[in-house]
Design a protein around this motif. Sequence first.
Motif, PDB file in Angstrom:
ATOM      1  N   PRO A 127     -83.765  18.600  28.820  1.00  0.00           N
ATOM      2  CA  PRO A 127     -83.259  17.422  28.112  1.00  0.00           C
ATOM      3  C   PRO A 127     -83.109  16.245  29.075  1.00  0.00           C
ATOM      4  O   PRO A 127     -82.842  16.422  30.262  1.00  0.00           O
ATOM      5  N   ALA A 128     -83.257  15.059  28.530  1.00  0.00           N
ATOM      6  CA  ALA A 128     -83.131  13.855  29.347  1.00  0.00           C
ATOM      7  C   ALA A 128     -81.654  13.623  29.671  1.00  0.00           C
ATOM      8  O   ALA A 128     -80.768  14.046  28.931  1.00  0.00           O
ATOM      9  N   GLU A 129     -81.414  12.968  30.783  1.00  0.00           N
ATOM     10  CA  GLU A 129     -80.045  12.653  31.171  1.00  0.00           C
ATOM     11  C   GLU A 129     -79.432  11.686  30.164  1.00  0.00           C
ATOM     12  O   GLU A 129     -80.101  10.779  29.677  1.00  0.00           O
TER      13      GLU A 129
END
Length: 174
Positions: A127-129
Amino acid sequence: MKYSYEYKKRCVNLYREGKWAETPKGVSTNRFHHAVVEWHRLEKSCGPEALQHKNQNKVWTAEKEYELVAKVLAGESCTKTAIEAGISKGLLYQWVRCYKMKGYQGLVAQRKGRPPKEPDMKKKTEPAELTPSEREEMIRLRAGNERLREERCAAQLKAKKQRSSGNSAKKDTD
């Protein structure tokens, strides 16, 4: 079995003379004769270079696939188009079928191979930050969810008490 260009040419020349080359070991005579006749037809329609091996495992772009499909849809022979491109006619038929069913998107690179049996085996993406504002919103939403769970539990306990008090009142009247 793969045969060299020279061997194919020699077999075709013997076929033109009305003779058959000796059938290689491990291949049925009928299948070998069918292959020689096919080589003869290929050479006759497309020239002797059609008997040569083409580059294997070439990656085709959707544009190149579309060009070949367009030739076939325009009326050109599928076999001839496939030979000129150096691919099997089965692959070209597959591209034409995909194009007819899905349009241009059918030619765009798709996942190759057998699909995984287990969903756990699929590739996991990281997942993206989260940005600070997204992090704050997630904390707020989690707190809201917890409050709703507590309210639901309280409502269930209240309903259970009412049911049990209603049951005891009925027992007193009997």
